[in-house]
Design a protein around this motif. Structure first.
Motif, PDB file in Angstrom:
ATOM      1  N   LEU A 153       0.819  -1.213   0.000  1.00 21.20           N
ATOM      2  CA  LEU A 153       0.000   0.000   0.000  1.00 21.20           C
ATOM      3  C   LEU A 153       0.854   1.266   0.000  1.00 21.20           C
ATOM      4  N   ALA A 154       2.023   1.176   0.602  1.00 25.14           N
ATOM      5  CA  ALA A 154       2.902   2.353   0.659  1.00 25.14           C
ATOM      6  C   ALA A 154       3.285   2.804  -0.744  1.00 25.14           C
ATOM      7  N   LYS A 155       3.522   1.848  -1.632  1.00 28.84           N
ATOM      8  CA  LYS A 155       3.867   2.171  -3.011  1.00 28.84           C
ATOM      9  C   LYS A 155       2.725   2.913  -3.688  1.00 28.84           C
ATOM     10  N   HIS A 156       1.506   2.490  -3.439  1.00 24.44           N
ATOM     11  CA  HIS A 156       0.352   3.144  -4.048  1.00 24.44           C
ATOM     12  C   HIS A 156       0.093   4.500  -3.409  1.00 24.44           C
ATOM     13  N   GLN A 182       8.793   5.343   3.880  1.00 18.62           N
ATOM     14  CA  GLN A 182      10.230   5.180   3.732  1.00 18.62           C
ATOM     15  C   GLN A 182      10.487   4.328   2.483  1.00 18.62           C
ATOM     16  N   ASN A 183      11.698   4.369   2.007  1.00 19.52           N
ATOM     17  CA  ASN A 183      12.041   3.498   0.883  1.00 19.52           C
ATOM     18  C   ASN A 183      13.481   3.049   1.007  1.00 19.52           C
ATOM     19  N   GLN A 184      13.774   1.942   0.386  1.00 21.46           N
ATOM     20  CA  GLN A 184      15.140   1.456   0.343  1.00 21.46           C
ATOM     21  C   GLN A 184      15.358   0.760  -0.994  1.00 21.46           C
ATOM     22  N   SER A 222      12.110  -6.246   4.973  1.00 20.45           N
ATOM     23  CA  SER A 222      12.577  -7.236   5.942  1.00 20.45           C
ATOM     24  C   SER A 222      13.713  -6.736   6.828  1.00 20.45           C
ATOM     25  N   ASN A 223      14.470  -5.771   6.376  1.00 15.04           N
ATOM     26  CA  ASN A 223      15.632  -5.348   7.160  1.00 15.04           C
ATOM     27  C   ASN A 223      15.503  -3.900   7.608  1.00 15.04           C
ATOM     28  N   THR A 224      14.290  -3.462   7.865  1.00 12.18           N
ATOM     29  CA  THR A 224      14.080  -2.084   8.321  1.00 12.18           C
ATOM     30  C   THR A 224      13.620  -2.089   9.758  1.00 12.18           C
ATOM     31  N   ASN A 225      13.716  -0.941  10.388  1.00 14.83           N
ATOM     32  CA  ASN A 225      13.238  -0.791  11.762  1.00 14.83           C
ATOM     33  C   ASN A 225      11.850  -0.179  11.739  1.00 14.83           C
ATOM     34  N   ASP A 226      10.958  -0.758  10.932  1.00 16.80           N
ATOM     35  CA  ASP A 226       9.635  -0.158  10.781  1.00 16.80           C
ATOM     36  C   ASP A 226       8.803  -0.402  12.027  1.00 16.80           C
ATOM     37  N   ASP A 227       7.995   0.619  12.377  1.00 14.64           N
ATOM     38  CA  ASP A 227       7.286   0.589  13.644  1.00 14.64           C
ATOM     39  C   ASP A 227       5.965  -0.159  13.583  1.00 14.64           C
ATOM     40  N   TRP A 240      13.432  -0.349  -5.915  1.00  8.20           N
ATOM     41  CA  TRP A 240      12.940   0.429  -4.768  1.00  8.20           C
ATOM     42  C   TRP A 240      11.802  -0.303  -4.069  1.00  8.20           C
ATOM     43  N   THR A 241      11.891  -0.333  -2.734  1.00  6.55           N
ATOM     44  CA  THR A 241      10.826  -0.890  -1.894  1.00  6.55           C
ATOM     45  C   THR A 241      10.278   0.228  -1.010  1.00  6.55           C
ATOM     46  N   TYR A 242       8.971   0.374  -0.977  1.00  7.88           N
ATOM     47  CA  TYR A 242       8.326   1.393  -0.149  1.00  7.88           C
ATOM     48  C   TYR A 242       7.650   0.720   1.051  1.00  7.88           C
ATOM     49  N   TYR A 243       7.696   1.406   2.190  1.00  8.56           N
ATOM     50  CA  TYR A 243       7.025   0.860   3.377  1.00  8.56           C
ATOM     51  C   TYR A 243       6.635   2.005   4.307  1.00  8.56           C
ATOM     52  N   PHE A 244       5.620   1.753   5.129  1.00 11.40           N
ATOM     53  CA  PHE A 244       5.171   2.741   6.101  1.00 11.40           C
ATOM     54  C   PHE A 244       6.027   2.665   7.358  1.00 11.40           C
ATOM     55  N   ARG A 245       6.167   3.810   8.020  1.00 15.37           N
ATOM     56  CA  ARG A 245       6.883   3.840   9.291  1.00 15.37           C
ATOM     57  C   ARG A 245       6.281   4.918  10.176  1.00 15.37           C
ATOM     58  N   ARG A 246       6.119   4.600  11.453  1.00 18.25           N
ATOM     59  CA  ARG A 246       5.644   5.569  12.441  1.00 18.25           C
ATOM     60  C   ARG A 246       6.833   6.104  13.226  1.00 18.25           C
ATOM     61  N   ILE A 247       6.976   7.415  13.284  1.00 22.06           N
ATOM     62  CA  ILE A 247       8.091   8.019  14.003  1.00 22.06           C
ATOM     63  C   ILE A 247       7.569   9.036  15.022  1.00 22.06           C
TER      64      ILE A 247
END
Length: 653
Positions: free
Chosen positions: A249-252, A409-411, A305-310, A416-423
């Motif tokens: 969903l982050a990509k969209h 966030q993306n990496q 898989s290797n992110t510190n996503d919340d 490119w991979t997009y993902y959600f993160r709460r900060i």
């Protein structure tokens, strides 16, 4: 008896039956905490004050005792039954007959003699030892007793209130009592009881009633997924919807710059995602550990898989899903110029929806869709603008209230991979602390302030605007002349037309010396105001990370009954606001009858370790000694600070 028998019974019928109830040795110890006790008490009190004809507390399961005549073992339900006994013992009056039969306690504790002796002492003189003097088995009971006493003091202000509550408990509070045969396999019964969570809840039945009105299968899938994403309050909504839809969903979101997806975009996402993946079927959810491990692996592929996503951090909502549904229903009713619901009470979820929505002659497909889409809006705003319980550090066990900002966030890893993160952001701290103040000072079962606040933030204002609005809403609802009305009516009026500066500011009667009877709201409010004004108090750095926790005990700084008469430093101001602070029960118990200097030493020791009893305490213990004069001066300073804050944050015409 060879069959299961169930019947509803009020406390007067328990008294008339004359049975004893034993808590067997195999039952776990009393474990209820402040929040569960407060919810039970406030729930019953709300039913009493609203004139509800009948209140069901829940169910207990009993089996005839093999060792005692006229006695039943409590197989299930001992926590609420014990809590009810403690409440009845504190209120006394006509409820006294519920706590004993003749000179014996109605509640027995098998071979736990020390527990029975403790309850017997409570019954005879209603006194108890300090928390540090009771054993592990009684620690929770001792804490529960303090919570109950505080609630009685706070909610039942007059003898008339108390007697009305006693009569309600006696005649209108009902328990479903199920008696099982003596030869019942208790191990099998416990296994069944432990699996009761898979039964349909009220909100699941409600979901079925709403979705059954939607004729198109694809539309039902869409709205069902929206509902499911909203219903899991233990995760942020973006993770829930990712799992429901099954695509990134982050990509969209990056592509469309939207989170509240238009219908065509959302439908397209569902088509791209999975439909009947076995990893998410009920049989898998209720299956073996291996099945669940497979499910988690399937879920995790939708995250980097290797992110510190919340998304994977532990969070806990301040509302249950049924409570969120009722706040949403109020917003839905208001938007459609329909009457308010009778109350927020999750135990009456189905009947409230039946009354205002489902039973209406115009209840059709479009209404079901409109409500679920409103729920989807509210849930997203709830996660963006409302506090959650969060464990911020793995090394700590305590949870804290936090609002976290959603970012994409993306990496780059083979693309490119997009993902959600709460900060966490510093600019959210004030809004979080204000909500924490409101949450702790208001009823857990209602939190009425949330309805007008959620309606306001559905427009997605900047955080600072949401913060300013909530400050003004708090003032109007709870610190002005509007609070002569019922709180539910005040919140509805604020949704219809938010008051301008014509409303009158009003705080507590400064001439009254209420002691432990002071409404807790004013202590909580002052804590927030002190933090808000920390710069002018030269406490900006010292107080910047301050967090509010639950506090239920009003402590006298100058002790009421000191060990030494020379330590009685407050007489005229003993029960005045200036000599009082709101602290946890454990701190109140720890400080007890100590002198001001001894309390000051304990406070400063905790402060060195990074802890505050309260900000009000911090100001008080900056004094080297304490007296009537200093208590009066402190009271005047605090009132001036409150009034200055109210003027500063009032609404302009």
């Amino acid at each position: 008896m060879d069959q299961v028998k169930s019947e509803k019974r009020n406390l007067q019928e328990f008294i008339n039956d004359g049975y004893y109830y034993n808590i067997p040795r195999y039952q776990r110890l009393y474990v209820w905490g402040d929040e569960q006790i407060k919810t039970l008490f406030e729930d019953v009190h709300a039913a009493c004050t609203s004139g509800k004809s009948m209140y069901f507390l829940g169910a207990v399961i009993t089996v005839k005792s093999q060792y005692h005549d006229n006695c039943f073992d409590l197989v299930d339900g001992q926590q609420r039954f014990t809590t009810l006994w403690l409440i009845a013992n504190e209120l006394q009056g006509d409820l006294s007959a519920f706590t004993k039969i003749g000179e014996e306690l109605r509640l027995k504790f098998a071979i736990r003699k020390e527990v029975y002796a403790y309850f017997d002492r409570l019954k005879k003189n209603r006194q108890e030892q300090g928390l540090d003097e009771v054993g592990n088995e009684l620690y929770k009971v001792s804490k529960a007793l303090k919570a109950i006493r505080s609630l009685i003091s706070e909610k039942l202000r007059s003898e008339e209130d108390k007697q009305a509550f006693i009569q309600y408990l006696l005649t209108q509070l009902y328990i479903i009592v199920t008696e099982v045969p003596k030869d019942t396999n208790l191990n099998k019964l416990f296994e069944t009881l432990n699996n009761r969570g898979i039964q349909l809840s009220q909100h699941e039945i409600l979901k079925n009633k709403l979705l059954s009105k939607i004729s198109n299968k694809q539309a039902r899938i869409r709205f069902g997924k929206l509902w499911n994403a909203c219903s899991n309050m233990g995760e942020y909504v973006e993770r829930n919807i990712n799992i429901e839809v099954g695509v990134n969903l982050a990509k969209h979101k990056k592509k469309h710059d939207l989170f509240l997806y238009p219908k065509d975009v959302f439908d397209e996402l569902i088509k791209q995602g999975r439909h009947d993946s076995q990893a998410f079927q009920l049989t898998k959810i209720l299956g073996s550990k291996e099945d669940k491990a497979t499910e988690e692996k399937s879920i995790s592929k939708y995250y980097a898989s290797n992110t510190n996503d919340d998304e994977f951090e532990s969070i806990r909502s301040i509302l249950t899903f049924p409570q969120l549904l009722l706040h949403t229903l109020r917003i839905y009713q208001f938007r459609n110029e329909l009457p308010d619901i009778r109350r927020i009470n999750e135990k009456e979820l189905l009947s409230i929806f039946e009354e205002v929505l489902i039973s209406k002659s115009n209840f059709e497909e479009n209404i079901s869709k409109d409500f679920v889409e409103t729920l989807w809006e509210v849930r997203q705003a709830f996660d963006k603008y409302v506090i959650k319980w969060v464990k911020e550090d793995d090394s700590k066990t305590d949870e804290t209230h936090v609002i976290k900002h959603l970012e994409i966030q993306n990496q780059k890893k083979g693309g490119w991979t997009y993902y959600f993160r709460r900060i966490k952001k510093e600019e959210y701290n004030g809004l979080a602390l204000l909500q924490s103040m409101l949450y702790h000072s208001q009823e857990n079962i209602t939190q009425y302030w949330l309805t007008p606040y959620l309606l306001e933030v559905l427009e997605y204002p900047p955080i600072e605007e949401a913060y300013q609005f909530l400050k003004q809403l708090d003032n109007v609802l709870l610190t002005s002349d509007t609070n002569e009305e019922v709180l539910s009516e005040r919140t509805w009026a604020c949704m219809a037309e938010f008051p301008t500066s014509s409303y009158s500011l009003k705080i507590f009667d400064t001439n009254k010396k209420l002691g432990t009877g002071f409404p807790h709201y004013w202590f909580y409010k002052l804590e927030f105001v002190l933090w808000h004004e920390r710069f002018i108090l030269n406490k900006a750095e010292e107080w910047k990370d301050y967090k509010l926790n639950s506090r239920n005990s009003v402590e006298h700084i100058g002790p009421q009954n000191p060990k030494d008469d020379r330590d009685k430093v407050c007489i005229e101001q003993l029960d005045d606001f200036g000599n009082l602070v709101l602290v946890t029960r454990s701190i109140n118990s720890e400080y007890g009858y100590l002198s001001f200097k001894e309390k000051k030493a304990k406070f400063e020791n905790k402060k060195e370790k990074g802890g505050f009893d309260s900000l009000k305490s911090d100001l008080i213990y900056s004094n080297n000694n304490w007296s009537d004069e200093k208590a009066a001066n402190h009271r005047n300073d605090m009132i001036q600070l409150l009034m200055s804050y109210l003027q500063k944050t009032r609404i302009d015409d």
